[in-house]
Design a protein around this motif. Sequence first.
Motif, PDB file in Angstrom:
ATOM      1  N   ASN A  34      49.815  32.810  27.773  1.00 34.87           N
ATOM      2  CA  ASN A  34      49.060  31.881  28.617  1.00 34.87           C
ATOM      3  C   ASN A  34      47.739  31.478  28.000  1.00 34.87           C
ATOM      4  O   ASN A  34      47.285  30.357  28.157  1.00 34.87           O
ATOM      5  N   ASN A  35      47.072  32.420  27.308  1.00 34.04           N
ATOM      6  CA  ASN A  35      45.694  32.222  26.909  1.00 34.04           C
ATOM      7  C   ASN A  35      45.399  33.084  25.688  1.00 34.04           C
ATOM      8  O   ASN A  35      45.926  34.185  25.563  1.00 34.04           O
ATOM      9  N   CYS A  36      44.542  32.600  24.818  1.00 28.69           N
ATOM     10  CA  CYS A  36      44.081  33.427  23.697  1.00 28.69           C
ATOM     11  C   CYS A  36      42.630  33.072  23.403  1.00 28.69           C
ATOM     12  O   CYS A  36      42.202  31.938  23.598  1.00 28.69           O
ATOM     13  N   LYS A  37      41.894  34.062  22.938  1.00 23.17           N
ATOM     14  CA  LYS A  37      40.475  33.890  22.614  1.00 23.17           C
ATOM     15  C   LYS A  37      40.104  34.809  21.452  1.00 23.17           C
ATOM     16  O   LYS A  37      40.698  35.866  21.268  1.00 23.17           O
ATOM     17  N   PHE A  38      39.108  34.399  20.686  1.00 22.92           N
ATOM     18  CA  PHE A  38      38.555  35.254  19.636  1.00 22.92           C
ATOM     19  C   PHE A  38      37.710  36.355  20.259  1.00 22.92           C
ATOM     20  O   PHE A  38      37.093  36.151  21.306  1.00 22.92           O
ATOM     21  N   LEU A  39      37.655  37.501  19.586  1.00 25.66           N
ATOM     22  CA  LEU A  39      36.769  38.597  19.951  1.00 25.66           C
ATOM     23  C   LEU A  39      35.804  38.807  18.798  1.00 25.66           C
ATOM     24  O   LEU A  39      36.221  38.890  17.646  1.00 25.66           O
ATOM     25  N   GLY A  40      34.528  38.910  19.083  1.00 28.10           N
ATOM     26  CA  GLY A  40      33.538  39.137  18.032  1.00 28.10           C
ATOM     27  C   GLY A  40      33.155  37.851  17.324  1.00 28.10           C
ATOM     28  O   GLY A  40      33.614  36.764  17.654  1.00 28.10           O
ATOM     29  N   ASN A  41      32.316  37.993  16.306  1.00 32.43           N
ATOM     30  CA  ASN A  41      31.775  36.838  15.598  1.00 32.43           C
ATOM     31  C   ASN A  41      32.454  36.526  14.274  1.00 32.43           C
ATOM     32  O   ASN A  41      32.182  35.495  13.677  1.00 32.43           O
ATOM     33  N   ASP A  42      33.340  37.398  13.801  1.00 31.54           N
ATOM     34  CA  ASP A  42      33.929  37.182  12.475  1.00 31.54           C
ATOM     35  C   ASP A  42      35.313  36.532  12.513  1.00 31.54           C
ATOM     36  O   ASP A  42      35.914  36.308  11.477  1.00 31.54           O
ATOM     37  N   PHE A  43      35.833  36.225  13.697  1.00 25.83           N
ATOM     38  CA  PHE A  43      37.110  35.542  13.875  1.00 25.83           C
ATOM     39  C   PHE A  43      38.300  36.290  13.272  1.00 25.83           C
ATOM     40  O   PHE A  43      39.308  35.697  12.941  1.00 25.83           O
ATOM     41  N   SER A  44      38.199  37.610  13.140  1.00 30.16           N
ATOM     42  CA  SER A  44      39.302  38.398  12.589  1.00 30.16           C
ATOM     43  C   SER A  44      40.118  39.099  13.672  1.00 30.16           C
ATOM     44  O   SER A  44      41.179  39.633  13.391  1.00 30.16           O
ATOM     45  N   THR A  45      39.613  39.083  14.905  1.00 29.17           N
ATOM     46  CA  THR A  45      40.283  39.748  16.017  1.00 29.17           C
ATOM     47  C   THR A  45      40.354  38.792  17.197  1.00 29.17           C
ATOM     48  O   THR A  45      39.444  37.999  17.415  1.00 29.17           O
ATOM     49  N   ALA A  46      41.451  38.871  17.931  1.00 32.15           N
ATOM     50  CA  ALA A  46      41.618  38.023  19.106  1.00 32.15           C
ATOM     51  C   ALA A  46      42.386  38.792  20.168  1.00 32.15           C
ATOM     52  O   ALA A  46      42.939  39.857  19.906  1.00 32.15           O
ATOM     53  N   PHE A  47      42.425  38.219  21.371  1.00 34.19           N
ATOM     54  CA  PHE A  47      43.306  38.766  22.391  1.00 34.19           C
ATOM     55  C   PHE A  47      44.167  37.642  22.932  1.00 34.19           C
ATOM     56  O   PHE A  47      43.795  36.464  22.865  1.00 34.19           O
ATOM     57  N   ALA A  48      45.328  38.014  23.429  1.00 32.77           N
ATOM     58  CA  ALA A  48      46.238  37.054  24.045  1.00 32.77           C
ATOM     59  C   ALA A  48      46.680  37.604  25.390  1.00 32.77           C
ATOM     60  O   ALA A  48      47.058  38.774  25.492  1.00 32.77           O
ATOM     61  N   GLN A  49      46.627  36.771  26.412  1.00 28.78           N
ATOM     62  CA  GLN A  49      47.095  37.146  27.743  1.00 28.78           C
ATOM     63  C   GLN A  49      48.479  36.539  27.926  1.00 28.78           C
ATOM     64  O   GLN A  49      48.667  35.335  27.746  1.00 28.78           O
ATOM     65  N   THR A  50      49.453  37.371  28.278  1.00 26.70           N
ATOM     66  CA  THR A  50      50.822  36.883  28.419  1.00 26.70           C
ATOM     67  C   THR A  50      51.134  36.509  29.864  1.00 26.70           C
ATOM     68  O   THR A  50      50.379  36.827  30.784  1.00 26.70           O
ATOM     69  N   THR A  51      52.266  35.875  30.060  1.00 28.10           N
ATOM     70  CA  THR A  51      52.690  35.461  31.397  1.00 28.10           C
ATOM     71  C   THR A  51      53.177  36.631  32.242  1.00 28.10           C
ATOM     72  O   THR A  51      53.331  36.492  33.447  1.00 28.10           O
ATOM     73  N   VAL A  52      53.424  37.785  31.630  1.00 33.42           N
ATOM     74  CA  VAL A  52      53.871  38.969  32.380  1.00 33.42           C
ATOM     75  C   VAL A  52      52.720  39.959  32.564  1.00 33.42           C
ATOM     76  O   VAL A  52      52.926  41.154  32.728  1.00 33.42           O
ATOM     77  N   GLN A  53      51.495  39.421  32.534  1.00 30.23           N
ATOM     78  CA  GLN A  53      50.281  40.185  32.814  1.00 30.23           C
ATOM     79  C   GLN A  53      50.049  41.351  31.857  1.00 30.23           C
ATOM     80  O   GLN A  53      49.704  42.453  32.262  1.00 30.23           O
ATOM     81  N   THR A  54      50.251  41.110  30.582  1.00 28.63           N
ATOM     82  CA  THR A  54      49.817  42.051  29.551  1.00 28.63           C
ATOM     83  C   THR A  54      48.745  41.362  28.715  1.00 28.63           C
ATOM     84  O   THR A  54      48.674  40.141  28.662  1.00 28.63           O
ATOM     85  N   ILE A  55      47.929  42.184  28.083  1.00 30.75           N
ATOM     86  CA  ILE A  55      46.936  41.682  27.137  1.00 30.75           C
ATOM     87  C   ILE A  55      47.225  42.327  25.789  1.00 30.75           C
ATOM     88  O   ILE A  55      47.368  43.540  25.694  1.00 30.75           O
ATOM     89  N   ALA A  56      47.334  41.504  24.772  1.00 27.07           N
ATOM     90  CA  ALA A  56      47.599  41.990  23.427  1.00 27.07           C
ATOM     91  C   ALA A  56      46.357  41.818  22.572  1.00 27.07           C
ATOM     92  O   ALA A  56      45.745  40.747  22.561  1.00 27.07           O
ATOM     93  N   LEU A  57      45.965  42.868  21.874  1.00 25.29           N
ATOM     94  CA  LEU A  57      44.878  42.822  20.910  1.00 25.29           C
ATOM     95  C   LEU A  57      45.490  42.487  19.558  1.00 25.29           C
ATOM     96  O   LEU A  57      46.438  43.153  19.123  1.00 25.29           O
ATOM     97  N   LEU A  58      44.979  41.443  18.910  1.00 25.05           N
ATOM     98  CA  LEU A  58      45.578  40.933  17.679  1.00 25.05           C
ATOM     99  C   LEU A  58      44.632  41.059  16.499  1.00 25.05           C
ATOM    100  O   LEU A  58      43.454  40.757  16.602  1.00 25.05           O
ATOM    101  N   SER A  59      45.174  41.493  15.363  1.00 21.16           N
ATOM    102  CA  SER A  59      44.446  41.454  14.099  1.00 21.16           C
ATOM    103  C   SER A  59      44.874  40.185  13.375  1.00 21.16           C
ATOM    104  O   SER A  59      46.025  40.065  12.951  1.00 21.16           O
ATOM    105  N   LEU A  60      43.977  39.226  13.256  1.00 21.65           N
ATOM    106  CA  LEU A  60      44.308  37.980  12.580  1.00 21.65           C
ATOM    107  C   LEU A  60      44.303  38.144  11.069  1.00 21.65           C
ATOM    108  O   LEU A  60      44.960  37.394  10.366  1.00 21.65           O
ATOM    109  N   GLU A  61      43.579  39.140  10.554  1.00 19.73           N
ATOM    110  CA  GLU A  61      43.585  39.411   9.112  1.00 19.73           C
ATOM    111  C   GLU A  61      44.950  39.930   8.661  1.00 19.73           C
ATOM    112  O   GLU A  61      45.428  39.601   7.587  1.00 19.73           O
TER     113      GLU A  61
END
Length: 71
Positions: A34-61
């Motif tokens: 449903n939604n994703c956003k960057f975490l922190g200032n270096d744009f290497s980490t993000a989170f994604a909110q799914t339609t089944v109400q989970t949140i995933a922490l993502l390593s973009l590197e």
Amino acid sequence: MSSSLDGMVCLFDLSKESEEEATDTVVRLEQPVNNCKFLGNDFSTAFAQTTVQTIALLSLENAKMVKEVQT
């Protein structure tokens, strides 16, 4: 960065001319996003909110999910 109901979170380099060249990182989740956003200032980490109400922490590197939490 973009996300969609196909479960993909994509990071783009907007200095490139074509979409194929601009695609920098793709992280595939098992649930629609449903939604994703960057975490922190270096744009290497993000989170994604799914339609089944989970949140995933993502390593973009590393282009992978680090952790998934039920909400």
